[in-house]
Design a protein around this motif. Structure first.
Motif, PDB file in Angstrom:
ATOM      1  N   TYR A   1       0.834  -1.203   0.000  1.00 27.96           N
ATOM      2  CA  TYR A   1       0.000   0.000   0.000  1.00 27.96           C
ATOM      3  C   TYR A   1       0.869   1.253   0.000  1.00 27.96           C
ATOM      4  N   SER A   2       1.946   1.219   0.776  1.00 25.22           N
ATOM      5  CA  SER A   2       2.856   2.359   0.836  1.00 25.22           C
ATOM      6  C   SER A   2       3.479   2.636  -0.519  1.00 25.22           C
ATOM      7  N   ALA A   3       3.878   1.585  -1.222  1.00 20.64           N
ATOM      8  CA  ALA A   3       4.572   1.752  -2.504  1.00 20.64           C
ATOM      9  C   ALA A   3       3.642   2.186  -3.623  1.00 20.64           C
ATOM     10  N   THR A   4       2.358   1.868  -3.530  1.00 20.58           N
ATOM     11  CA  THR A   4       1.435   2.167  -4.622  1.00 20.58           C
ATOM     12  C   THR A   4       0.563   3.391  -4.330  1.00 20.58           C
ATOM     13  N   VAL A   5      -0.242   3.321  -3.286  1.00 20.42           N
ATOM     14  CA  VAL A   5      -1.201   4.391  -2.998  1.00 20.42           C
ATOM     15  C   VAL A   5      -0.531   5.608  -2.367  1.00 20.42           C
ATOM     16  N   LEU A   6       0.470   5.389  -1.514  1.00 23.26           N
ATOM     17  CA  LEU A   6       1.069   6.491  -0.754  1.00 23.26           C
ATOM     18  C   LEU A   6       2.381   6.965  -1.367  1.00 23.26           C
ATOM     19  N   SER A   7       2.423   7.062  -2.672  1.00 25.27           N
ATOM     20  CA  SER A   7       3.621   7.522  -3.373  1.00 25.27           C
ATOM     21  C   SER A   7       3.733   9.032  -3.310  1.00 25.27           C
ATOM     22  N   ALA A   8       4.911   9.542  -2.944  1.00 23.37           N
ATOM     23  CA  ALA A   8       5.134  10.987  -2.896  1.00 23.37           C
ATOM     24  C   ALA A   8       5.017  11.602  -4.282  1.00 23.37           C
ATOM     25  N   ASN A   9       5.569  10.933  -5.291  1.00 19.21           N
ATOM     26  CA  ASN A   9       5.506  11.485  -6.650  1.00 19.21           C
ATOM     27  C   ASN A   9       4.068  11.640  -7.118  1.00 19.21           C
ATOM     28  N   HIS A  10       3.237  10.650  -6.800  1.00 20.13           N
ATOM     29  CA  HIS A  10       1.835  10.729  -7.207  1.00 20.13           C
ATOM     30  C   HIS A  10       1.140  11.906  -6.537  1.00 20.13           C
ATOM     31  N   ALA A  11       1.379  12.086  -5.233  1.00 17.85           N
ATOM     32  CA  ALA A  11       0.737  13.186  -4.508  1.00 17.85           C
ATOM     33  C   ALA A  11       1.203  14.539  -5.048  1.00 17.85           C
ATOM     34  N   ILE A  12       2.487  14.691  -5.297  1.00 17.07           N
ATOM     35  CA  ILE A  12       3.000  15.981  -5.781  1.00 17.07           C
ATOM     36  C   ILE A  12       2.549  16.229  -7.218  1.00 17.07           C
ATOM     37  N   ASP A  13       2.413  15.160  -8.016  1.00 14.47           N
ATOM     38  CA  ASP A  13       1.804  15.304  -9.344  1.00 14.47           C
ATOM     39  C   ASP A  13       0.422  15.935  -9.231  1.00 14.47           C
ATOM     40  N   ARG A  14      -0.365  15.419  -8.292  1.00 11.79           N
ATOM     41  CA  ARG A  14      -1.735  15.904  -8.115  1.00 11.79           C
ATOM     42  C   ARG A  14      -1.737  17.363  -7.678  1.00 11.79           C
ATOM     43  N   PHE A  15      -0.862  17.715  -6.731  1.00 12.09           N
ATOM     44  CA  PHE A  15      -0.765  19.109  -6.299  1.00 12.09           C
ATOM     45  C   PHE A  15      -0.339  20.006  -7.454  1.00 12.09           C
ATOM     46  N   GLU A  16       0.640  19.578  -8.213  1.00 13.86           N
ATOM     47  CA  GLU A  16       1.143  20.401  -9.308  1.00 13.86           C
ATOM     48  C   GLU A  16       0.049  20.657 -10.342  1.00 13.86           C
ATOM     49  N   THR A  17      -0.706  19.624 -10.658  1.00 12.30           N
ATOM     50  CA  THR A  17      -1.811  19.776 -11.604  1.00 12.30           C
ATOM     51  C   THR A  17      -2.864  20.740 -11.077  1.00 12.30           C
ATOM     52  N   LEU A  18      -3.218  20.599  -9.792  1.00 11.95           N
ATOM     53  CA  LEU A  18      -4.218  21.487  -9.183  1.00 11.95           C
ATOM     54  C   LEU A  18      -3.753  22.935  -9.191  1.00 11.95           C
ATOM     55  N   LEU A  19      -2.521  23.195  -8.767  1.00 12.63           N
ATOM     56  CA  LEU A  19      -2.019  24.563  -8.704  1.00 12.63           C
ATOM     57  C   LEU A  19      -1.915  25.178 -10.093  1.00 12.63           C
ATOM     58  N   THR A  20      -1.508  24.374 -11.072  1.00 11.54           N
ATOM     59  CA  THR A  20      -1.434  24.870 -12.450  1.00 11.54           C
ATOM     60  C   THR A  20      -2.818  25.224 -12.973  1.00 11.54           C
ATOM     61  N   ARG A  21      -3.791  24.360 -12.705  1.00 10.15           N
ATOM     62  CA  ARG A  21      -5.159  24.615 -13.178  1.00 10.15           C
ATOM     63  C   ARG A  21      -5.731  25.879 -12.559  1.00 10.15           C
ATOM     64  N   LEU A  22      -5.567  26.049 -11.247  1.00 11.86           N
ATOM     65  CA  LEU A  22      -6.101  27.237 -10.586  1.00 11.86           C
ATOM     66  C   LEU A  22      -5.453  28.512 -11.116  1.00 11.86           C
ATOM     67  N   THR A  23      -4.145  28.454 -11.344  1.00 16.78           N
ATOM     68  CA  THR A  23      -3.442  29.629 -11.864  1.00 16.78           C
ATOM     69  C   THR A  23      -3.916  29.968 -13.262  1.00 16.78           C
ATOM     70  N   PHE A  24      -4.069  28.954 -14.101  1.00 18.57           N
ATOM     71  CA  PHE A  24      -4.552  29.180 -15.465  1.00 18.57           C
ATOM     72  C   PHE A  24      -5.959  29.773 -15.456  1.00 18.57           C
ATOM     73  N   GLN A  25      -6.826  29.232 -14.616  1.00 16.33           N
ATOM     74  CA  GLN A  25      -8.192  29.746 -14.555  1.00 16.33           C
ATOM     75  C   GLN A  25      -8.221  31.198 -14.095  1.00 16.33           C
ATOM     76  N   ARG A  26      -7.387  31.535 -13.104  1.00 14.49           N
ATOM     77  CA  ARG A  26      -7.367  32.898 -12.621  1.00 14.49           C
ATOM     78  C   ARG A  26      -6.824  33.845 -13.702  1.00 14.49           C
ATOM     79  N   ASN A  27      -5.778  33.445 -14.392  1.00 14.85           N
ATOM     80  CA  ASN A  27      -5.217  34.293 -15.449  1.00 14.85           C
ATOM     81  C   ASN A  27      -6.184  34.442 -16.619  1.00 14.85           C
ATOM     82  N   SER A  28      -6.880  33.362 -16.950  1.00  7.12           N
ATOM     83  CA  SER A  28      -7.858  33.426 -18.029  1.00  7.12           C
ATOM     84  C   SER A  28      -8.995  34.371 -17.682  1.00  7.12           C
ATOM     85  N   ALA A  29      -9.458  34.298 -16.430  1.00  9.28           N
ATOM     86  CA  ALA A  29     -10.528  35.192 -15.991  1.00  9.28           C
ATOM     87  C   ALA A  29     -10.069  36.644 -16.023  1.00  9.28           C
TER      88      ALA A  29
END
Length: 461
Positions: free
Chosen positions: A423-451
């Motif tokens: 479970y630690s190696a698959t679900v609790l991967s640091a790279n996966h979590a930071i991927d998700r954060f990076e995608t979220l922060l990029t999306r929010l920034t793009f939406q704010r700039n577009s607005a």
């Protein structure tokens, strides 16, 4: 106080906007070569940060370092290291109001604040208010997106309020590690109208955030159903395993270093010794083990506001050992050299937080036993992972019986341990979590700039 450093302003071209739009804002923010598609300026305002090694600090520091390693410009505004011992960490005794340092190449600015000793409820409110007050009057560096972990709720509320008053503000992400509306009730700190006001404040802060990150599905359920936050504004990103798996070259030597015999069952609880852990149950279980001559040693590793009380309570119990916080490598070795790892919750506590120790426990190759409510987040997690067993809280006999049965069943221990590591190696991967954060922060920034671009175009028409 100016936290800005010289640097070129980053603007998003129409071509870059098209690239982000074509990726539907949910894809990786990296190109095929691993370079960030757009360099974000990320400001993290957090009460807790490295070098604290327990609680939410390792995850906040891990996010900052992870984003920085991917080429983003990350700045951290934080408090003084004090947790879980609730004393100022060595090396930070100077009286500077504002201190700067680099941790893993990330610029960190520290603001002096009150540290409650002992950490009473009122003292913790004063601490959050003092840190939040300094944050509110400090000049922030230019940023595209702001991330605020909770705890603390009051500094996050002040950050949300300060940001929203700006005409063109950066999006705010509130990262929920603890639920205050549940915590004040489960720990008995507040009830009735004060507890409802805490829930109202928490809900107001989360609803005014541009996005909310919850560390567990059960957290999201409470945030949406009880605090009134839109479901599409809440994203679940799990805390990750921040310790590498440990393979001991000489397990017997490691046990000997801690004074553990090879023929005794070592049951180790690592981390904070606070009110919500209810570790009096462990002391009572150790006393029961001593009275029944069970070959078990209970080890409480760490610090916290209840440590002195527990030491007094457990004085003279031969099956109980206290160990002060250890450096990271020794900490990992101690967990790996134990036989069973323990989570203990005070009765009635369980929904307010997710024990950060679990992500470390799962890396060790040892099974987990949790004395917790059957409906708690910990019980839910152990059921999902298959990595441990659950017993009722505040029942020393049930805990001791479960531990001794598990000690006698090597096949079951191995099965639970393998499940935790998987479970630690698959679900609790640091790279996966930071991927998700990076995608979220990029999306929010793009939406704010577009607005902002759309508003500007409308204004000029």
């Amino acid at each position: 106080m100016d936290l800005d450093s010289a640097g070129a302003k980053i603007s998003m071209t129409r071509t870059r906007e098209a690239e982000l739009a074509s990726s539907e804002l949910g894809s990786q923010a990296h190109t095929a070569h691993g370079n960030p598609r757009r360099r974000l300026r990320v400001l993290i305002v957090a009460l807790n940060y490295a070098p604290e090694i327990t609680g939410n600090a390792p995850y906040t520091a891990g996010l900052a370092t992870g984003l920085s390693d991917r080429g983003h410009q990350v700045r951290v505004l934080t408090g003084l290291p004090h947790y879980p011992q609730w004393r100022l960490a060595p090396g930070y005794e100077d009286r500077e109001v504002h201190r700067r340092e680099f941790i893993d190449s990330v610029p960190v600015s520290r603001l002096r604040h009150h540290i409650p000793t002992p950490p009473t409820g009122r003292g913790r409110i004063r601490m959050e208010a003092s840190f939040g007050g300094r944050v509110a009057v400090t000049r922030w560096p230019s940023h595209d997106v702001l991330v605020c972990p909770v705890p603390g709720l009051l500094p996050t509320g002040l950050c949300v309020g300060r940001t929203k008053y700006r005409r063109r503000h950066a999006p705010v992400v509130t990262w929920v590690q603890d639920l205050y509306s549940l915590g004040v009730v489960e720990t008995g700190f507040l009830s009735g109208r004060p507890a409802r006001l805490t829930g109202a404040l928490e809900g107001q802060i989360l609803r005014n955030s541009d996005a909310v990150v919850a560390i567990h599905d059960s957290f999201k359920s409470h945030i949406v159903n009880n605090l009134g936050v839109r479901a599409d504004a809440v994203e679940v990103i799990r805390n990750w395993t921040h310790l590498r798996p440990t393979e001991l070259s000489d397990r017997n030597a490691t046990r000997s270093r801690f004074g553990w015999r090879n023929d005794e069952l070592i049951v180790l609880h690592a981390g904070n010794m606070g009110v919500k852990q209810g570790l009096e149950n462990v002391v009572a279980t150790a006393q029961l083990a001593a009275a029944s001559h069970a070959n078990v040693r209970f080890v409480l590793l760490g610090d916290g506001n209840q440590r002195s009380h527990l030491e007094q309570l457990g004085a003279g119990i031969p099956t109980l050992q206290f160990i002060r916080p250890l450096p990271t490598d020794d900490f990992r070795s101690a967990m790996a050299a134990a036989d069973i790892l323990l989570v203990n919750d005070r009765p009635g506590v369980g929904a307010m937080s997710m024990p950060s120790k679990l992500t470390s426990y799962f890396t060790t190759g040892n099974p987990v036993v949790a004395a917790t409510e059957a409906c708690s987040t910990t019980a839910y997690e152990l059921a999902a992972t298959g990595a441990g067993m659950v017993v009722p809280p505040d029942d020393p006999r049930a805990l001791l019986d479960t531990l001794t049965r598990l000690a006698a069943n090597g096949a079951l221990r191995d099965t639970l341990a393998r499940a935790g590591r998987q479970y630690s190696a698959t679900v609790l991967s640091a790279n996966h979590a930071i991927d998700r954060f990076e995608t979220l922060l990029t999306r929010l920034t793009f939406q704010r700039n577009s607005a902002a671009q759309a508003s500007k175009g409308t204004f000029h028409q």
